[in-house]
Enzyme design. Structure first.
Site, PDB file in Angstrom:
ATOM      1  CE  LYS A   9      -3.865  -2.359   2.334  1.00 10.71           C
ATOM      2  NZ  LYS A   9      -4.628  -2.485   3.612  1.00 10.71           N
ATOM      3  CE1 TYR A  49      -9.080  -3.574   0.417  1.00  5.46           C
ATOM      4  CE2 TYR A  49      -8.321  -1.494  -0.494  1.00  5.46           C
ATOM      5  CZ  TYR A  49      -8.072  -2.657   0.208  1.00  5.46           C
ATOM      6  OH  TYR A  49      -6.813  -2.904   0.717  1.00  5.46           O
ATOM      7  CG  PHE A  57     -13.272   0.621   7.327  1.00  6.39           C
ATOM      8  CD1 PHE A  57     -12.697   0.075   6.178  1.00  6.39           C
ATOM      9  CD2 PHE A  57     -14.004  -0.221   8.152  1.00  6.39           C
ATOM     10  CE1 PHE A  57     -12.846  -1.267   5.860  1.00  6.39           C
ATOM     11  CE2 PHE A  57     -14.160  -1.574   7.843  1.00  6.39           C
ATOM     12  CZ  PHE A  57     -13.579  -2.094   6.693  1.00  6.39           C
ATOM     13  CB  THR A  91      -7.186  -6.926   9.484  1.00  5.95           C
ATOM     14  OG1 THR A  91      -7.517  -8.029   8.637  1.00  5.95           O
ATOM     15  CG2 THR A  91      -7.630  -5.637   8.830  1.00  5.95           C
ATOM     16  NE  ARG A 102      -2.077  -5.995   6.993  1.00  3.12           N
ATOM     17  CZ  ARG A 102      -3.193  -6.561   6.545  1.00  3.12           C
ATOM     18  NH1 ARG A 102      -3.749  -7.567   7.227  1.00  3.12           N
ATOM     19  NH2 ARG A 102      -3.752  -6.151   5.426  1.00  3.12           N
ATOM     20  CG  ASN A 112      -3.455  -2.690   7.107  1.00  2.00           C
ATOM     21  OD1 ASN A 112      -3.409  -2.130   6.003  1.00  2.00           O
ATOM     22  ND2 ASN A 112      -4.411  -3.530   7.433  1.00  2.00           N
ATOM     23  CG  HIS A 115      -4.816  -6.378  -0.538  1.00  2.00           C
ATOM     24  ND1 HIS A 115      -6.055  -6.523   0.047  1.00  2.00           N
ATOM     25  CD2 HIS A 115      -4.823  -7.178  -1.641  1.00  2.00           C
ATOM     26  CE1 HIS A 115      -6.783  -7.374  -0.684  1.00  2.00           C
ATOM     27  NE2 HIS A 115      -6.060  -7.777  -1.720  1.00  2.00           N
ATOM     28  CD  GLU A 126      -8.095  -9.263  -4.111  1.00  3.91           C
ATOM     29  OE1 GLU A 126      -8.962  -9.039  -3.240  1.00  3.91           O
ATOM     30  OE2 GLU A 126      -6.936  -9.641  -3.827  1.00  3.91           O
TER      31      GLU A 126
HETATM   32  N1  UDP Z   1      -9.637  -1.303   7.420  1.00  4.15           N
HETATM   33  C1  UDP Z   1      -9.767  -0.155   8.162  1.00  4.15           C
HETATM   34  N2  UDP Z   1     -10.548  -0.184   9.297  1.00  4.15           N
HETATM   35  C2  UDP Z   1     -11.180  -1.322   9.702  1.00  4.15           C
HETATM   36  C3  UDP Z   1     -11.046  -2.494   8.935  1.00  4.15           C
HETATM   37  C4  UDP Z   1     -10.260  -2.448   7.795  1.00  4.15           C
HETATM   38  O1  UDP Z   1      -9.199   0.887   7.830  1.00  4.15           O
HETATM   39  O2  UDP Z   1     -11.857  -1.294  10.739  1.00  4.15           O
HETATM   40  C5  UDP Z   1      -8.812  -1.280   6.207  1.00  4.15           C
HETATM   41  C6  UDP Z   1      -7.442  -1.937   6.417  1.00  4.15           C
HETATM   42  O3  UDP Z   1      -6.478  -1.186   5.685  1.00  4.15           O
HETATM   43  C7  UDP Z   1      -7.643  -3.308   5.811  1.00  4.15           C
HETATM   44  C8  UDP Z   1      -8.583  -2.987   4.650  1.00  4.15           C
HETATM   45  O4  UDP Z   1      -9.449  -1.992   5.181  1.00  4.15           O
HETATM   46  O5  UDP Z   1      -6.407  -3.889   5.406  1.00  4.15           O
HETATM   47  C9  UDP Z   1      -9.386  -4.146   4.116  1.00  4.15           C
HETATM   48  O6  UDP Z   1     -10.079  -4.744   5.186  1.00  4.15           O
HETATM   49  P1  UDP Z   1     -10.153  -6.325   5.316  1.00  4.15           P
HETATM   50  O7  UDP Z   1     -11.141  -6.647   6.377  1.00  4.15           O
HETATM   51  O8  UDP Z   1     -10.340  -6.939   3.969  1.00  4.15           O
HETATM   52  O9  UDP Z   1      -8.689  -6.679   5.906  1.00  4.15           O
HETATM   53  P2  UDP Z   1      -7.433  -7.394   5.203  1.00  4.15           P
HETATM   54  O10 UDP Z   1      -7.967  -8.441   4.258  1.00  4.15           O
HETATM   55  O11 UDP Z   1      -6.644  -6.314   4.499  1.00  4.15           O
HETATM   56  O12 UDP Z   1      -6.651  -7.986   6.341  1.00  4.15           O
HETATM   57 MG    MG Z   2      -9.363  -8.264   2.757  1.00  2.00          MG
END
Ligand code: UDP
Ligand code: MG
Length: 148
Positions: A9, A49, A57, A91, A102, A112, A115, A126
């Protein structure tokens, strides 16, 4: 063989973590099959997304992803989707174990660093979204040293 989509990212690029992150996937034994530095448009980030569009968010997440260049990659190997997620960590960096990307390099959920696809099906979608031009067809000569 199984493939996954991994994206460093904008914060990961700005913080100079590209080499470190690529090194972790390479050293594990996964094969790099696609790689590009790209700054995506809002509509593209929203598509990537789309599953999260109803989340509170979402707007901030889209702003974050379009805030600078990202490194889009395809990595290949046995169980690379699940193992890639383990290499990345939980996450929320508060919950990510030390030793994960992370866990080692991030503090906040909205910064974080990386992805990774969460299933084989999302990986397929994707990769098609980010690499419509297709990906490299090379095979590593190290294969018999990594797989039995
Ligand atoms: N995210 C956020 N706040 C939240 C949950 C997710 O900003 O409460 C962001 C975070 O950058 C995360 C992305 O949204 O990596 C996608 O969320 P997902 O649940 O798919 O998590 P990931 O697959 O990236 O672990
Ligand atoms: Mg995800």
């Amino acid at each position: 063989m199984e493939q996954t989509f991994i994206m460093i990212k904008p914060d990961g690029v700005q913080r100079g973590l590209v080499g470190e992150i690529i090194g972790r996937f390479e050293k594990k034994g996964f094969y790099l099959k696609g790689l590009k530095l790209v700054t995506v448009e809002r509509s593209f980030a929203e598509k990537h997304y789309a599953d999260l569009s109803s989340k509170p968010f979402f707007a901030g997440l889209v702003e974050y992803i379009i805030s600078g260049p990202v490194v889009a990659m395809v990595w290949e190997g046995k169980n690379v989707v699940v193992t890639g997620r383990k290499i990345i960590g939980a996450t929320n960096p508060s919950d990510s174990a030390p030793g994960t990307i992370r866990g080692d390099f991030a503090i906040e959920i909205g910064r974080n660093v990386i992805h990774g696809s969460d299933s084989i099906e999302s990986a397929r979608k994707e990769i098609a979204l980010w690499f419509p031009e297709g990906i490299a067809g090379w095979q590593s000569n190290l294969h018999p040293w990594i797989y039995e």
